[in-house]
Design an enzyme around this catalytic site. Structure first.
Site, mmCIF file in Angstrom:
data_model
loop_
_atom_site.group_PDB
_atom_site.id
_atom_site.type_symbol
_atom_site.label_atom_id
_atom_site.label_comp_id
_atom_site.label_asym_id
_atom_site.label_seq_id
_atom_site.Cartn_x
_atom_site.Cartn_y
_atom_site.Cartn_z
ATOM 1 N N GLU A 116 35.938 67.344 -17.003
ATOM 2 C CA GLU A 116 35.438 68.466 -17.535
ATOM 3 C C GLU A 116 35.896 69.821 -16.911
ATOM 4 O O GLU A 116 35.053 70.768 -16.919
ATOM 5 C CB GLU A 116 33.789 68.770 -17.944
ATOM 6 N N GLY A 117 37.007 69.561 -16.077
ATOM 7 C CA GLY A 117 37.376 70.703 -15.227
ATOM 8 C C GLY A 117 37.105 70.409 -13.859
ATOM 9 O O GLY A 117 35.774 70.606 -13.395
#
Length: 598
Positions: free
Chosen positions: A441-442
């Site tokens: 998620e990054g």
């Protein structure tokens, strides 16, 4: 094998006595979760976690997921019954709108309960977490027909959702993606391409899986401006809305990975699969970030949750493990040795974990409350302020809490010594599971860049200035309180360091972008320490207020809060100075070596 006790008392303290949960009864959903109802929900969530979810954690890690020759995937044997009980309790739709079958309760309540369940079994709860992201994207960007088709099944949990972003050649740089979408002439598209690292991509715990897939429509602009988001189900719904014909999407393989073995992380192949545009054409990034923001807060919660489970295991072990004698003389002379909790260095580890976890829980709930205000308040200014704070804190919650969660898993492993390195005691699983939260998620380096490059300058720095004012006002309002002085002085010093770091970036980042990149991770953690310190200021003030009027049998709870807060201010908060020193050194030494010298 570790045991786990959900910190219900601590959660209720933060919500009721620190954040003033009942003050928000005017917001939709809050009136339906009064103090008594809130406690009942948390207590039931704790029961489900402790008795049903947590006992599946070790078995799921050992067994893992299996892909079969037909492309189907089976999850660990113990997962289905636990997941079914989760669904039967209505937990998937706890905060979802009532019109789609949810209970419409605050996201804050969902966050509180989710911490417990993730602590119990992170891999299992990922099946629900990805579905929550899909629900959020459909609510924000779906047509009325799409909402009616997909949301009731997702909210019920009979169908689950995924996010399909990453491809073999592109992760963070989504402008490089190759998955293509060809209009079929009937309003649908044919999606072709391959996605990797897809959590919960294929499994046996739902009747259908609804994939949200980033792809590029034929003729769309290159780069991120040409990306669209599509709804691509495993089975196409028939006329009655039930799973019908199998779609052209399949699991090519399961990734062999370090941790979260109970979650099916898949390579997904799309072969002219039928999909429908979600949101606007070429507006995929906007729609995707609805999922990503929700997911990033959820991943930050994973860091906190695994760190808490690891802490609890380490604390139990430290009280029981006999080894050596206390430096001040035997504490248990009738036994062959003292428990290791008498040793200052073991206390250092435990107190560090505890002080960060308790303030991390407060920060996660404070941020979740901002989300509720931003989405539910009728006051435009209140919504704007809350949305500013939510956007500013999202990379901090994700980046800092997951970095700390992994650190805590390793620290807990250290308390166990050699026993922490073998699988029997479960510490290795915490380390392996926590590691992914720093990446997906990054990756956390991207979170730091997002904070420095996007969130700080947004709206002319409105959000950061509001945070400075809120923390500064708190310090000033309590400056004359002698009991608060040890806390406000340390917090003010941290705030001064954060303001100096922010000014340094303003003066040095624009003319030399590498300075921003070199400073970003230290800046994120400096900011995180101040945010956690602010939570401690609020918690200590609430504890002192309760003790002043008489806490009765609960006095030790509040006294322990004050001691733990003091430890944070004395032993953790001073790290802000080191972060400031590092980031203000600039990028020169970091970037000086030629690439071939590495």
């Amino acid at each position: 094998m570790p045991t786990y006790t959900a910190p219900v008392r601590d959660t209720l303290f933060v919500l009721n006595e620190v954040l003033g949960y009942e003050r928000y009864s005017n917001l939709a959903g809050f009136a339906d979760s009064s103090a008594d109802v809130l406690e009942a929900i948390l207590t039931e969530g704790a029961r489900l976690t402790e008795n049903v979810i947590q006992p599946t954690n070790r078995a799921g890690d050992i067994e893992g997921c299996v892909r079969h020759d037909d492309g189907s995937v089976t999850t660990p044997k113990v997962f289905r019954a636990a997941f079914d009980e989760y669904l039967q309790g209505g937990w998937m739709g706890l905060a979802a709108p009532e019109e789609f079958g949810g209970q419409g309760l605050p996201y804050t309540v969902h966050t509180a309960v989710s911490e417990y369940m993730i602590s119990g079994n992170m891999a299992l709860l990922m099946y629900a977490g990805l579905t929550q992201g899909a629900i959020a994207a459909l609510i924000a960007h779906g047509t009325e027909e799409q909402k009616a088709t997909w949301l009731p099944k997702l909210v019920e949990g009979g169908w689950t959702g995924t996010m399909n972003l990453t491809e073999p050649h592109c992760g963070t740089d989504l402008g490089l993606l190759r998955t293509r979408a060809v209009p079929a002439g009937d309003g649908s598209y044919r999606i072709s391409g391959q996605k990797i690292f897809i959590s919960a991509g294929e499994h046996d715990m739902a009747d259908n899986i609804v994939h949200l897939v980033l792809a590029r429509i034929e003729g769309a602009p290159k780069g991120t401006k040409g990306i669209s988001l599509f709804i691509v189900p495993k089975f196409l719904p028939d006329a009655s809305g039930s799973p019908g014909q199998r779609n052209g999407v399949s699991c090519g393989s399961i990734e062999e990975k370090m941790g979260i073995h109970g979650n099916a992380t898949c390579v997904m192949n799309y072969d002219a699969a039928t999909g429908w545009l979600l949101g606007e054409a070429n507006g995929g990034l906007k729609a995707m970030f609805t999922m990503m923001n929700e997911a990033r807060l959820g991943v930050g919660l994973q860091g906190l949750a695994v760190g808490e489970a690891a802490y609890q295991a380490a604390a139990v072990y430290a009280r029981e493990r006999l080894q050596g004698r206390a430096l001040t003389g035997p504490k248990e002379p009738d036994r062959p040795a003292d428990p290791i909790i008498v040793h200052p260095d073991v206390r250092r580890i435990l107190m560090t974990m505890r002080s960060v976890n308790e303030s991390g829980r407060a920060l996660a709930l404070w941020t979740a409350l901002k989300s509720d205000i931003a989405h539910r308040s009728a006051d435009e200014k209140e919504r704007q302020d809350a949305d500013d704070a939510l956007g500013l804190m999202t990379p901090i919650v994700k980046g800092v809490l997951t970095d700390k969660g992994f650190e805590h898993a390793v620290m807990a492993q250290q308390v166990f010594g050699g026993h922490g390195y073998i699988e029997e005691h479960g510490m290795s699983q915490f380390v392996r599971d926590a590691r992914i939260a720093m990446i997906y998620e990054g990756a956390n380096g991207i979170q730091a860049l997002d904070l420095v490059g996007r969130k700080l300058p947004m709206h002319g720095g409105r959000a950061i200035q509001a945070f400075f004012k809120e923390v500064g006002d708190f310090c000033e309002e309590n400056r004359a309180d002698a009991d608060m002085a040890p806390f406000t002085k340390a917090l003010k010093k941290g705030l001064n360091d954060l303001q100096a770091a922010t000014m340094w970036l303003m003066q040095n980042a624009m003319q030399k972008p590498d300075n921003a990149g070199a400073a970003s991770t230290d800046y994120m953690h400096l900011f995180g320490l101040v945010a956690l310190g602010y939570m401690w200021g609020l918690m200590v003030k609430a504890s002192q207020a309760r003790l002043a009027v008489g806490a009765g049998d609960a006095a030790s709870f509040y006294e322990n809060k004050i001691v733990t807060g003091r430890y944070f201010m004395e032993r953790v908060m001073p790290e802000t100075a080191a972060h400031l020193a590092r980031l203000s050194a600039g990028a020169d030494a970091m970037m000086a070596l030629p690439a071939e010298a590495f």
